[in-house]
Design an enzyme around this catalytic site. Structure first.
Site, PDB file in Angstrom:
ATOM      1  N   HIS A 191       0.808  -1.221   0.000  1.00  0.00           N
ATOM      2  CA  HIS A 191       0.000   0.000   0.000  1.00  0.00           C
ATOM      3  C   HIS A 191       0.832   1.258   0.000  1.00  0.00           C
ATOM      4  O   HIS A 191       0.465   2.258  -0.592  1.00  0.00           O
ATOM      5  CB  HIS A 191      -0.947  -0.006   1.210  1.00  0.00           C
ATOM      6  N   GLU A 420      20.833  -9.832 -20.910  1.00  0.00           N
ATOM      7  CA  GLU A 420      21.095  -9.517 -19.499  1.00  0.00           C
ATOM      8  C   GLU A 420      22.239 -10.348 -18.937  1.00  0.00           C
ATOM      9  O   GLU A 420      22.620 -10.202 -17.775  1.00  0.00           O
ATOM     10  CB  GLU A 420      19.822  -9.667 -18.662  1.00  0.00           C
ATOM     11  N   ASP A 444      19.924  -7.177 -14.385  1.00  0.00           N
ATOM     12  CA  ASP A 444      20.776  -8.371 -14.325  1.00  0.00           C
ATOM     13  C   ASP A 444      22.088  -8.167 -15.076  1.00  0.00           C
ATOM     14  O   ASP A 444      23.122  -8.683 -14.655  1.00  0.00           O
ATOM     15  CB  ASP A 444      20.021  -9.590 -14.877  1.00  0.00           C
ATOM     16  N   ARG A 454      22.436  -7.989  -7.031  1.00  0.00           N
ATOM     17  CA  ARG A 454      21.607  -6.790  -7.215  1.00  0.00           C
ATOM     18  C   ARG A 454      20.782  -6.449  -5.984  1.00  0.00           C
ATOM     19  O   ARG A 454      20.265  -5.341  -5.865  1.00  0.00           O
ATOM     20  CB  ARG A 454      20.697  -6.949  -8.448  1.00  0.00           C
ATOM     21  N   CYS A 491      14.845  -2.560 -20.859  1.00  0.00           N
ATOM     22  CA  CYS A 491      13.680  -2.673 -19.975  1.00  0.00           C
ATOM     23  C   CYS A 491      14.078  -2.803 -18.502  1.00  0.00           C
ATOM     24  O   CYS A 491      13.254  -3.123 -17.670  1.00  0.00           O
ATOM     25  CB  CYS A 491      12.803  -3.853 -20.388  1.00  0.00           C
TER      26      CYS A 491
HETATM   27  C1  PEP Z   1      16.518  -6.895 -15.788  1.00  0.00           C
HETATM   28  O1  PEP Z   1      17.194  -7.832 -15.377  1.00  0.00           O
HETATM   29  O2  PEP Z   1      16.969  -5.767 -16.050  1.00  0.00           O
HETATM   30  C2  PEP Z   1      15.076  -7.074 -16.002  1.00  0.00           C
HETATM   31  C3  PEP Z   1      14.367  -6.154 -16.615  1.00  0.00           C
HETATM   32  O3  PEP Z   1      14.479  -8.182 -15.518  1.00  0.00           O
HETATM   33  P1  PEP Z   1      14.222  -8.480 -13.946  1.00  0.00           P
HETATM   34  O4  PEP Z   1      14.471  -7.191 -13.219  1.00  0.00           O
HETATM   35  O5  PEP Z   1      12.832  -8.938 -13.853  1.00  0.00           O
HETATM   36  O6  PEP Z   1      15.234  -9.538 -13.660  1.00  0.00           O
HETATM   37 MG    MG Z   2      16.490  -9.834 -15.385  1.00  0.00          MG
END
Ligand code: PEP
Ligand code: MG
Length: 562
Positions: A191, A420, A444, A454, A491
């Site tokens: 939330h 990635e 990644d 990460r 992305c």
């Molecule tokens: C990434 O690794 O940048 C990605 C977009 O996928 P996720 O964050 O879901 O691993």
């Molecule tokens: Mg990823």
């Protein structure tokens, strides 16, 4: 080494923006009783009435606040009032009281029972445990005649710190005083995050227990895009950053897509979503379509693989939000920090380097083909102009790319891969010929390039997507994309950073996909630079020694252009 004089804790940034103000912790929750029985003279019925009276007071207080609030805030308060009045919970309390416990202790026991159930269900249900505990704390405070826990009165400006904000608190936040929210727990769909997005107030969740070390009254600089809380930040720089943020916010509010640079170089801006609800929210933003639909997030708590028809129903909800536009569906990225019981191995020494993403399908191809069938089925009713693109996570070799592409094309789907894994970026010229598109997952790609988890707050200085090493791999990928005429998107979270988005554009990226709340900020920034200037920014960043230097070099270029 960069930034050694400051200390920074990192969480998950869910709403971009910066703030510089004193931290204020929310009023503490009541100490919970670990025992408590009914007075000998009192009957269990009278004790249960005492509980119901407290429930009435708490519920009507919430309902009054709901009546005074608007929109989602009002809905959240009404939903919380509904939880206070939940019959199942009352029944559990009554049972405890009948066994001799007093109302306070009975309330704790009944709530624990539901919390355990919700946690076992996992996913979105698990995130609702904060709401349940909030309801418990309000009722216990009322039973004891104590002040309701929650938001303190704030004069001046403050950054609100909490373990996790209860919905009823976030719903009535006073944004004239509260400039940012930071929570120890929570997640992107809790939330706190939902309301922060609605109020457009910088927000970071899931910082972890490091946050507890920062006391009320400490001056902090919060960056919601980076997910960082910095202590000892330079006052002049921080104040300047806040002023610039406000100016930018005003420009962002006026920006309308579709995105292009000042001289008309088009960049497609898309949204990252987890489900149909997020897709609907994105369709109200300037995002032109969906650039990353993380399908695995719908199945984190599923114990069995949903059938093709069931999956198709789920995917259709996302497609329906963008009936005539591009939607990029990512196949199951299970494993590592997203285990799915029916798909992933139960124990791996090193899951981030283990059988995750597309690798799962090597020994279980039908799991993948059933998902592709479901995506194809869900896409059948889409409009003629709608593009349905499908990409695989964690592709490392051209052989994997070829295998995946064949499976997609057998079903009439446009095939792509996430870049990635550093090997995929380095071998982009061998991977591209097999595919229709690629999308760079900078989260990644950064983790694997820098050999830094990460999720580790200690390694946040390494897992910064401004790392020139990562930018060089992106450049390498874009060069191959242009050579083979294969569109290259980004992305990962990098696409949400307006300045970095300009660098990525300069590197040759064709589309950027990020949280839909970040889209307008990126579009407004792109509109201020020419494509040539984006290329100059990219050059400056690529040739820097580290991430902070790369960021500073890009900013310096922008100042020169102005
Ligand atoms: C990434 O690794 O940048 C990605 C977009 O996928 P996720 O964050 O879901 O691993
Ligand atoms: Mg990823």
């Amino acid at each position: 080494m960069e930034n050694t004089l400051q200390s920074t804790v990192k969480g998950t940034g869910v709403v971009a923006g910066v703030a510089y103000a004193e931290a204020v912790w929310v009023r503490p929750r009541p100490d919970l009783p670990t025992e408590g029985s009914i007075d000998q003279e009192a009957s269990s019925e009278a004790e249960y009435d005492r509980f119901l009276e407290a429930v009435d007071v708490v519920a009507s207080r919430l309902e009054n606040r709901a009546a005074a609030a608007e929109g989602q805030a009002s809905e959240v308060l009404t939903a919380t009032a509904g939880m206070v009045k939940d019959r199942g919970w009352h029944k559990a309390v009554r049972k405890n009281i009948r066994s001799g416990k007093n109302a306070e202790f009975a309330t704790v026991g009944a709530t624990d029972k539901f919390v355990t159930m919700f946690e076992a269900a996992g996913g979105v249900m698990a995130e609702r445990t904060t709401d349940l505990k909030d309801v418990r704390d309000r009722v216990i405070a009322q039973l004891r005649g104590e002040q309701e826990p929650g938001l303190p009165m704030v004069e001046g400006q403050a950054v609100l710190f909490a373990d996790d904000l209860a919905p009823a608190d976030t719903a009535t936040l006073d944004t004239a005083h509260i400039r940012a929210l930071v929570t120890e727990l929570g997640g992107p769909t809790s939330h706190t995050a939902i309301i922060a997005r609605q109020l457009d107030i910088p927000c970071i969740v899931a910082v972890g227990n490091k946050l507890r070390e920062i006391e009320s009254g400490t001056l902090v600089f919060v960056d919601g895009a980076l997910g960082t809380v910095t202590l000892g930040a330079d006052e002049e720089e921080s104040t300047k950053a806040v002023a610039e943020y406000r100016e930018r916010a005003a420009r962002v509010a006026e920006w309308t897509g579709p995105a292009q640079t000042k001289d008309g170089h088009r960049v497609q801006l898309l949204a990252n979503v987890a489900d149909g609800n997020a897709a609907r929210i994105a369709s109200d933003s300037q995002a032109e379509g969906i650039g990353l639909y993380r399908t695995e997030l719908s199945f984190l708590s599923a114990s069995e693989e949903p059938s093709v028809d069931e999956q198709a129903k789920i995917y259709r909800k996302v497609f329906n939000a963008y009936p005539d536009s591009k939607v990029v569906v990512r196949t199951l990225d299970a494993g590592s920090d997203k285990p799915i019981s029916y798909a992933t191995l139960s124990s791996e020494e090193n899951p981030a380097l283990g059988v995750r993403g597309l690798r799962i399908a090597r020994d279980n191809e039908s799991l993948l083909t059933r998902q592709l069938d479901a995506i194809a089925q869900a896409a059948e009713s889409r409009g003629d102009d709608a593009e349905t693109w499908v990409m695989a996570p964690m592709v490392a070799t051209s052989k994997e790319a070829q295998w995946f592409a064949e499976l997609c094309r057998e079903r009439g789907l446009t095939a792509g891969a996430m870049i990635e894994v550093p090997a995929a970026a380095l071998m982009a010229d061998k991977i591209m010929p097999h595919l229709d598109f690629v999308s760079i997952g900078t989260n990644d790609l950064t983790q694997y390039t820098m050999a830094a988890d990460r999720l580790s707050p200690q390694l946040a200085y390494l897992t910064d997507p401004w790392q020139p090493a990562v930018l060089r791999l992106i450049q390498h990928t874009c060069i191959a994309g242009h050579e083979y005429n294969v569109p290259v998107g980004v992305c990962g979270e990098a696409a949400a950073d307006p300045l970095l988005a300009c660098v990525l554009t300069g590197l040759g990226v064709n589309s950027l996909s990020a949280a839909s709340t970040a889209v307008a900020g990126v579009g407004a920034q792109l509109a201020e630079l020419t494509f040539d200037q984006c290329q100059q920014l990219a050059d400056a960043a690529l040739n820097s020694e580290g991430p902070s230097a790369a960021r500073a070099a890009a900013m310096e270029q922008i100042e020169k252009f102005n």
